[in-house]
Motif scaffolding. Structure first.
Motif, PDB file in Angstrom:
ATOM      1  N   VAL A 115       0.689  -1.141  -0.153  1.00 58.19           N
ATOM      2  CA  VAL A 115      -0.377  -0.371   0.321  1.00 58.19           C
ATOM      3  C   VAL A 115       0.607   0.458  -0.175  1.00 58.19           C
ATOM      4  N   MET A 123      -2.827   2.183  -8.554  1.00 58.88           N
ATOM      5  CA  MET A 123      -3.371   1.885  -7.710  1.00 58.88           C
ATOM      6  C   MET A 123      -4.273   0.590  -7.459  1.00 58.88           C
ATOM      7  N   THR A 140      -1.863  -1.076  -5.293  1.00 62.39           N
ATOM      8  CA  THR A 140      -2.362  -0.771  -3.603  1.00 62.39           C
ATOM      9  C   THR A 140      -3.734  -1.138  -2.952  1.00 62.39           C
ATOM     10  N   ILE A 141      -4.493  -1.500  -4.647  1.00 71.88           N
ATOM     11  CA  ILE A 141      -6.108  -2.167  -3.720  1.00 71.88           C
ATOM     12  C   ILE A 141      -5.412  -3.958  -3.514  1.00 71.88           C
ATOM     13  N   LEU A 160      -4.303  -3.628  -0.067  1.00 69.35           N
ATOM     14  CA  LEU A 160      -5.125  -3.786   1.099  1.00 69.35           C
ATOM     15  C   LEU A 160      -5.443  -4.749   1.313  1.00 69.35           C
ATOM     16  N   VAL A 173     -17.523  -6.516   4.496  1.00 68.43           N
ATOM     17  CA  VAL A 173     -17.238  -5.210   4.312  1.00 68.43           C
ATOM     18  C   VAL A 173     -16.402  -5.056   3.297  1.00 68.43           C
ATOM     19  N   ALA A 195     -17.026  -5.122  -0.082  1.00 66.82           N
ATOM     20  CA  ALA A 195     -17.266  -3.382  -0.337  1.00 66.82           C
ATOM     21  C   ALA A 195     -16.363  -2.960  -0.845  1.00 66.82           C
ATOM     22  N   THR A 196     -15.736  -2.354   0.192  1.00 65.21           N
ATOM     23  CA  THR A 196     -14.099  -1.717   0.350  1.00 65.21           C
ATOM     24  C   THR A 196     -13.570  -2.278  -1.364  1.00 65.21           C
ATOM     25  N   LEU A 249     -15.719  -1.076  -4.353  1.00 69.11           N
ATOM     26  CA  LEU A 249     -16.627   0.361  -4.515  1.00 69.11           C
ATOM     27  C   LEU A 249     -14.648   0.901  -5.140  1.00 69.11           C
ATOM     28  N   ALA A 250     -14.229   0.763  -4.688  1.00 68.94           N
ATOM     29  CA  ALA A 250     -12.164   1.704  -4.897  1.00 68.94           C
ATOM     30  C   ALA A 250     -12.000   1.227  -6.209  1.00 68.94           C
ATOM     31  N   LEU A 309     -13.521   3.584  -8.636  1.00 66.37           N
ATOM     32  CA  LEU A 309     -13.200   4.611  -8.485  1.00 66.37           C
ATOM     33  C   LEU A 309     -12.387   4.636  -9.278  1.00 66.37           C
ATOM     34  N   ILE A 310     -11.284   3.514  -9.148  1.00 71.97           N
ATOM     35  CA  ILE A 310      -9.829   3.779 -10.102  1.00 71.97           C
ATOM     36  C   ILE A 310     -10.923   3.858 -11.596  1.00 71.97           C
ATOM     37  N   ARG A 337     -12.867   5.599 -12.839  1.00 72.38           N
ATOM     38  CA  ARG A 337     -13.787   6.448 -13.451  1.00 72.38           C
ATOM     39  C   ARG A 337     -13.001   7.773 -13.090  1.00 72.38           C
ATOM     40  N   ILE A 338     -11.387   7.146 -12.096  1.00 71.60           N
ATOM     41  CA  ILE A 338     -10.212   8.306 -12.871  1.00 71.60           C
ATOM     42  C   ILE A 338      -9.674   7.578 -13.824  1.00 71.60           C
ATOM     43  N   LEU A 374     -17.155   4.362   4.005  1.00 68.41           N
ATOM     44  CA  LEU A 374     -17.772   3.907   2.563  1.00 68.41           C
ATOM     45  C   LEU A 374     -19.129   4.809   2.089  1.00 68.41           C
ATOM     46  N   PHE A 385     -10.184   8.245  -3.717  1.00 71.37           N
ATOM     47  CA  PHE A 385      -9.517   7.158  -3.152  1.00 71.37           C
ATOM     48  C   PHE A 385      -8.635   7.055  -2.322  1.00 71.37           C
ATOM     49  N   LEU A 445     -10.035   6.827   0.679  1.00 67.35           N
ATOM     50  CA  LEU A 445     -10.392   5.078   0.812  1.00 67.35           C
ATOM     51  C   LEU A 445      -9.370   4.160   1.767  1.00 67.35           C
TER      52      LEU A 445
END
Lengths: 123, 493
Positions: free
Chosen positions: A26, A32, A35-36, A39, A89, A92-93, A96-97, A100-101, A103-104, B145, B164, B167
């Motif tokens: 991380v 990215m 990184t995930i 994580l 959890v 879900a994380t 979501l990550a 987001l990636i 979209r980035i 979240l 991000f 997060l």
């Protein structure tokens, strides 16, 4: 600490190794997605930590059978149950990550954090 | 009958309303539902506070499972007070939301915002009410979240990036908390906070307890954005949509501070944290460095949202200072500052939202001379800014005064002196904005701007008005905080 003790705690060594590996990824990786991944390894080590502490020596699966002997030892089911929640959890994380990636990546055209930093400085 | 079920209703109503918003899928219907639920939640918080005031702390057993085997919800002086302002700010920001959202989000997507917002509110209230340590983690993740998702709604491409980064930091923090909870469970065999407090061996106990405490503290430090673990906060507050910043800035960090107070004063003991471990000197040190550094950084910001974000980091320092004193006076100051800062920072971010709505910018340069075209909004900034500095007759003064007297009582002259210095720094960054608004030649945007729409101005003035009201009338802020602090330290008030 004797060698036996050290070896006897092997599952904790695995936990610590995974934890530090994940944490290092991380911190050190600029990509990215990596990184995930880091994580996720980090979180997985915690799952192992909990499951390890739920195990009772010679304990069997915590399901009460009608024909079981009265002095049977069961493992502790609670930590495993807690980890079911933690796994949810974690999923879900991650979901979501990754969203987001995506979209980035659409906005910047890259998932490398240092390149994004340069792009942001230029604009 | 229904009065007994209020603790669970507080959580269940917004939790169920969130998916309902998605199912409705219609902007107005979803908004009506979300708004109604937010105000109902606020009503329940008020009712719970009244119940606690009349008949003492409430313990609610979930599903009828006896404590400590089942999950327990605890409404005591502290949690009822924190829930009151969290749900209150949640309701008022929701009232303010729809107009402001039009600029940030496609209208067809509004219902998703409402659903996520309700989830975030559920998570924050859940963290306050629950007496079960693992439940704290679950609610923490629900709120985090949904916050990540809300932050990523910002208009610029930096918003998803900020989300991000938040997060990654937030998940590391939450995982640290999870490790800490696991180690504590290993040592005590229970997850109920009061039960852990009975069983944990704080004096001469195994080293695992220290490690658990360290993990929990560092995890919460990340969530509270304590200097030097604050790096996620400025970008998050800056690039999130205005509405989200209002809500998150007013509530999220405070609830983490609340969890931290619980950890030190309920689960462990102040003796353990401050005598066995040197957490008090560390907290004081970090808080003071944070206050001064963040305030200095705030002075040099050109983006007003970023300016307020750095100011938030500084204000967290004040709360920590109060907590680190470990006496009733200090803790009261810390708790009441949570409340006052929620009002002040929430109000100021709402003002920023009004300016952003009319001028489409949060750059200080673009706001030049807006005092003439947007007089009401600008005046709200002045009042809120005075509160932030801590001028008498505003809420900010009450908490800073309490903290200052507590520091002087403890002979912490350095703390007292640095607090005064940081108030001067606050004066500088607030005044920079006031000067730009009133004494500069209007920029193009400011000249073309009109007063903010009523739907945004009214809620803003309610909050800003509350800053003044609670600066004069402290019956429901300082007195409640004093009760909570005495209760935590088990001193009869």
């Amino acid at each position: 600490m004797s060698t036996e003790q050290v070896l006897g705690l092997y599952n904790y060594w695995i936990v610590i190794f995974l934890m530090m590996t994940g944490f290092y990824i991380v911190i050190a990786r600029k990509n990215m997605i990596k990184t995930i991944i880091g994580l996720n390894i980090f979180q997985t080590s915690v799952f192992l930590l909990y499951i390890t502490m739920g195990k009772v020596r010679d304990g069997e699966a915590p399901i009460i059978r009608p024909d079981a002997e009265p002095d049977v030892i069961y493992s502790n089911p609670l930590p495993s149950v807690l980890m079911l929640t933690a796994i949810v959890v974690g999923i879900a994380t991650t979901a979501l990550a990754l969203a987001l990636i995506v979209r980035i990546r659409e906005d910047y055209g890259t998932v490398e954090e240092d390149k994004i930093l340069i792009l942001d400085r230029e604009s | 009958m229904i009065a007994e079920q209020l603790p669970i209703l507080l959580i269940v109503i917004p939790l169920i309303a969130a998916p309902l918003c998605v199912l409705l899928g219609h902007r107005r219907a979803a908004y009506a539902l979300a708004l109604a639920v937010c105000w109902v939640t606020f009503g329940i918080s008020v009712a719970l506070l009244v119940q606690v005031q009349q008949s003492g702390p409430i313990s609610y057993e979930l599903g009828g499972w006896a404590v400590p085997y089942g999950i327990e919800y605890v409404v005591d002086y502290l949690s009822s007070f924190v829930m009151l302002f969290v749900s209150g700010m949640g309701a008022i920001v929701m009232t303010y939301a729809p107009t402001s959202l039009n600029r940030a989000l496609l209208r067809s997507k509004h219902y998703l915002f409402h659903a996520t917002y309700l989830l975030c509110l559920t998570g924050l209230l859940g963290m306050c009410i629950t007496g079960d340590l693992f439940n704290v983690f679950v609610f923490l993740e629900i709120s985090s979240l949904s916050t990540y998702a809300l932050v990523s709604l910002g208009v610029t491409r930096r918003a998803p990036l900020a989300a991000f980064q938040y997060l990654v930091m937030g998940t590391i923090g939450a995982t640290f908390i999870l490790i800490g909870i696991g180690l504590l469970y290993q040592m005590t065999g229970t997850l109920n906070m009061a039960d852990i407090a009975h069983r944990v061996q704080t004096v001469g106990g195994p080293r695992t307890v220290l490690v658990a405490f360290a993990f929990l503290t560092v995890g919460l430090f990340i969530k509270m954005a304590v200097f030097p673990l604050h790096s996620w906060l400025p970008n998050t507050y800056t690039y999130a949509p205005s509405v989200v910043t209002c809500f998150v800035a007013a509530t999220a960090a405070k609830v983490s501070v609340y969890a931290f107070i619980r950890l030190i004063y309920t689960v462990f003991t102040p003796d353990f944290a401050f005598e066995t471990l040197p957490l008090d000197t560390e907290l004081t040190g970090l808080a003071l460095i944070g206050i001064i550094t963040a305030s200095l950084t705030a002075i040099y910001q050109d983006n007003v949202k970023r300016l307020l974000a750095y100011s938030s980091i500084a204000q967290i320092g004040y709360m920590l200072l109060g907590i680190s004193m470990a006496n009733v006076a200090g803790l009261t100051a810390g708790i009441v500052h949570m409340f006052n800062h929620a009002l002040i920072k929430g109000g100021l971010f709402m003002v920023v939202g009004c300016f952003a709505y009319r001028m489409g910018s949060v750059k200080l340069d673009d706001w030049r001379g807006a005092g003439k075209t947007m007089p009401y909004t600008s005046f709200a900034w002045v009042v809120g800014g005075l509160g932030l500095i801590g001028v008498p007759l505003t809420a900010g003064f009450v908490s800073k005064w309490l903290l200052l007297t507590a520091a002087v009582e403890n002979n912490q002259w350095l703390v007292a002196g640095l607090m005064l210095v940081s108030s001067l720094l606050a004066l500088v960054y607030v005044w920079r904005v006031v000067e730009t608004l009133y004494f500069a030649d209007p920029s193009e945007q400011a000249a073309a701007a009109r007063e903010a729409p009523r739907g945004m101005l009214w809620p803003t003035y309610v909050v800003i008005g509350a800053v003044v009201v609670f600066g004069v009338w402290t019956e429901y802020s300082a007195v409640l905080a004093f009760q909570a602090a005495s209760d935590l330290l088990e001193v009869t008030p």
